[in-house]
Design a protein around this motif. Structure first.
Motif, short mmCIF file in Angstrom:
data_model
loop_
_atom_site.label_atom_id
_atom_site.label_comp_id
_atom_site.label_asym_id
_atom_site.label_seq_id
_atom_site.Cartn_x
_atom_site.Cartn_y
_atom_site.Cartn_z
N ILE A 82 -1.17 40.79 62.15
CA ILE A 82 -0.57 39.51 62.68
C ILE A 82 -1.36 38.45 63.39
O ILE A 82 -1.90 39.03 64.53
CB ILE A 82 0.97 39.98 63.26
N ARG A 83 -1.45 37.41 63.04
CA ARG A 83 -2.32 36.51 63.64
C ARG A 83 -1.55 35.20 63.82
O ARG A 83 -0.69 34.77 63.15
CB ARG A 83 -3.56 36.04 62.72
N VAL A 84 -2.25 34.11 64.74
CA VAL A 84 -1.69 32.94 64.85
C VAL A 84 -1.82 32.09 63.84
O VAL A 84 -3.05 32.10 63.31
CB VAL A 84 -2.29 32.43 66.32
N GLY A 85 -0.92 31.30 63.43
CA GLY A 85 -1.02 30.41 62.23
C GLY A 85 -0.56 30.87 60.86
O GLY A 85 -0.73 30.26 60.05
N GLN A 86 -0.28 32.05 60.86
CA GLN A 86 0.28 32.82 59.42
C GLN A 86 1.71 32.31 59.18
O GLN A 86 2.54 32.33 59.93
CB GLN A 86 0.44 34.29 59.48
N PRO A 87 1.87 32.03 57.77
CA PRO A 87 3.15 31.60 57.46
C PRO A 87 4.09 32.68 57.62
O PRO A 87 3.90 33.81 57.42
CB PRO A 87 2.86 31.04 56.12
N ALA A 88 5.47 32.20 57.92
CA ALA A 88 6.52 33.18 58.02
C ALA A 88 7.88 32.51 57.00
O ALA A 88 8.10 31.36 57.02
CB ALA A 88 6.76 33.54 59.26
N THR A 89 8.78 33.41 56.74
CA THR A 89 9.97 32.79 56.30
C THR A 89 11.04 33.77 57.01
O THR A 89 10.84 34.81 57.58
CB THR A 89 10.24 33.42 54.79
N VAL A 90 12.13 32.89 57.30
CA VAL A 90 13.30 33.50 58.12
C VAL A 90 14.58 33.26 57.43
O VAL A 90 14.80 32.08 56.65
CB VAL A 90 13.19 32.64 59.46
N GLU A 91 15.42 34.40 57.28
CA GLU A 91 16.69 34.25 56.70
C GLU A 91 17.72 34.75 58.09
O GLU A 91 17.45 35.63 58.77
CB GLU A 91 16.87 35.24 55.71
N ALA A 92 18.35 33.64 58.20
CA ALA A 92 19.44 34.08 59.21
C ALA A 92 20.84 34.49 58.65
O ALA A 92 21.24 34.32 57.54
CB ALA A 92 19.63 32.45 59.78
N ASP A 93 21.19 35.63 59.57
CA ASP A 93 22.58 36.20 58.78
C ASP A 93 23.63 35.18 58.65
O ASP A 93 24.69 35.52 58.03
CB ASP A 93 22.90 37.34 60.12
N MET A 94 23.42 34.14 59.52
CA MET A 94 24.66 33.11 59.54
C MET A 94 24.46 32.65 58.06
O MET A 94 25.76 32.30 57.51
CB MET A 94 24.27 31.98 60.47
N TYR A 95 23.58 32.25 57.22
CA TYR A 95 23.53 31.77 56.10
C TYR A 95 23.35 32.62 54.84
O TYR A 95 23.41 32.43 53.92
CB TYR A 95 22.56 30.54 56.09
N GLY A 96 22.88 33.85 55.15
CA GLY A 96 22.48 34.96 54.12
C GLY A 96 21.03 34.59 53.62
O GLY A 96 20.35 33.89 53.94
N ASN A 97 21.16 35.27 52.25
CA ASN A 97 19.79 34.66 51.45
C ASN A 97 19.90 33.54 50.62
O ASN A 97 18.94 33.27 50.07
CB ASN A 97 19.42 35.78 50.70
N LYS A 98 20.85 32.62 50.98
CA LYS A 98 21.01 31.30 50.29
C LYS A 98 20.13 30.32 50.97
O LYS A 98 19.78 29.30 50.17
CB LYS A 98 22.48 31.08 50.47
N VAL A 99 19.76 30.48 52.18
CA VAL A 99 19.24 29.59 52.92
C VAL A 99 17.86 30.35 53.53
O VAL A 99 17.80 31.39 54.11
CB VAL A 99 19.72 28.92 54.12
N GLU A 100 16.60 29.97 53.50
CA GLU A 100 15.30 30.48 53.92
C GLU A 100 14.52 29.25 54.61
O GLU A 100 14.43 28.29 54.24
CB GLU A 100 14.53 30.89 52.69
N PHE A 101 14.27 29.64 55.73
CA PHE A 101 13.57 28.66 56.74
C PHE A 101 12.27 29.19 56.59
O PHE A 101 11.77 30.47 56.73
CB PHE A 101 14.27 28.91 58.02
N HIS A 102 11.16 28.10 56.62
CA HIS A 102 9.67 28.35 56.76
C HIS A 102 9.31 28.08 57.98
O HIS A 102 9.73 27.03 58.65
CB HIS A 102 9.39 27.41 55.70
#
Length: 389
Positions: free
Chosen positions: A265-285
């Protein structure tokens, strides 16, 4: 009998061949699936570091009073949106108004005292001139008496009295000059309006003026009210939290990876986030902006003492900060503390391991709490001018 068993043996042989073919096909299928998974793992899964031990974080701005007072108004409640600079809590202004009036009077009194001191300088100067005239008169009187004493026209006692009068006059001149110097020392180099005593009283007036304005407590940032603890009639004191404001446009995710998962893991690497509030319908970047300087257990209220005799190794977790896209946050608002699943793309490991140095510009700032001090200065100058004449 052998003739009768031949068809049965033929059928059995055919079934065995069919079973062997099916088993071979299944084996090949499993091998192909394993090979496909190996390729998929090597190409995709090995480039992703995932954890569901991740939670939304954000700034929790605690609002407190800068002055002491009794709460008379509360203009916002939990879950409501407020803008920076909006008045939220009002304190009783009676005490502050009285303190401001006292500061007004003290500033005026300070100006008048200094006016008297400046006038005393001239009075002491006149006293010095008077004492010098008295000395000149005493010296002239002694000069007239000395020839008469030589002719024994007057007694020596009269001459002694004349000498004593000259000495007394000289002492009086010295005292008057010292008094004049002391008076000049307290006022030399400055005018009345810039005298230190007047400036101190002016600063006290400005402080009272600011305290009177701070009876209205405003929101330092825009956000949503949370954890309101203040009540009407309560006594607010400086430093006591009245309520909190959460800016929902300044959220991030703290992903707690195991120490064995931090290798790439390094600083600057892209990540995706899924919140349990929205499930897999919404993906944060987002992207990795830094790794914590210590594990959660190291910063806990009671850190573990591993020097004890009974020691069990526990896998530690390190918080990794994931910055989120503000546009996506506006479209799908999150809340502090929500559970999420974070996937970090670790295919590129050329980034730094440690976070960047602090920026030159402030990370967070507000202008909502600034006060128009120039207005207080103008009001104080008006009081000074009024008492100078």
């Amino acid at each position: 009998m052998t003739t009768e068993n031949q068809p049965a043996n033929a059928v059995k042989t055919a079934n065995n061949k069919k079973r062997n073919t099916v088993l071979a096909g299944i084996t090949v299928l499993f091998i192909a699936a394993g090979a496909a998974y190996a390729v998929y793992y090597q190409a995709v899964l090995s480039k992703i570091q995932e954890t569901d031990n991740a939670y939304v974080g954000g700034n929790l701005v605690n609002l407190s009073s800068q002055v002491t007072g009794t709460v008379t108004e509360i203009r916002a409640d939990d879950t409501q949106m407020v803008q920076a600079g909006a008045p939220l809590v009002t304190l009783d202004a009676a005490d502050a108004d009285v303190a401001l009036a006292q500061a007004d009077a003290k500033l005026g009194a300070a100006v008048r005292r200094q006016r008297q001191r400046y006038a005393d300088v001239g009075q002491y100067g006149a006293t010095v001139a008077l004492r010098q005239l008295e000395l000149k008169s005493a010296e002239d009187d002694l000069a007239r008496r000395l020839p008469l004493a030589a002719d024994h026209t007057i007694s020596s006692e009269e001459v002694a009295h004349a000498r004593q009068a000259v000495n007394n006059a000289r002492a009086a001149v010295a005292v008057a000059m010292k008094q004049e110097q002391a008076a000049q020392a307290s006022v030399a180099g400055v005018d009345v309006s810039h005298h230190p005593d007047v400036l101190a009283a002016k600063a006290d007036y400005q402080a009272a003026w600011l305290a009177a304005r701070r009876n209205t407590i405003v929101a330092p940032v825009s956000g949503y009210i949370a954890r309101r603890a203040v009540q009407v009639g309560a006594r607010a004191t400086p430093g006591t939290a009245l309520l909190s404001i959460v800016p929902l446009d300044q959220l991030w995710v703290d992903a707690n990876f195991k120490e064995s998962e931090l290798r790439n893991i390094r600083v600057g690497q892209p990540a995706t986030v899924e919140a349990d509030m929205y499930g897999n319908k919404v993906e944060f970047h987002g992207k990795v902006v830094g790794l914590s300087a210590g594990t959660g257990s190291a910063f806990s209220l009671l850190p573990a003492q591993n020097a004890s005799g009974n020691w069990i190794k526990v896998v530690q977790r390190l918080p990794v900060r994931i910055a989120l896209d503000t546009a996506e946050l506006r479209a799908h608002p999150l809340r502090i503390g929500l559970s999420t699943t974070v996937k970090v793309d670790i295919s590129k490991t050329d980034g730094p391991v440690l976070g960047a140095a602090m920026p030159q510009q402030p990370v967070y700032q507000t202008a909502a709490l600034s006060q128009p001090l120039q207005q207080a200065t103008t009001a104080a100058d008006t009081i000074i001018t009024r008492n100078l004449h």
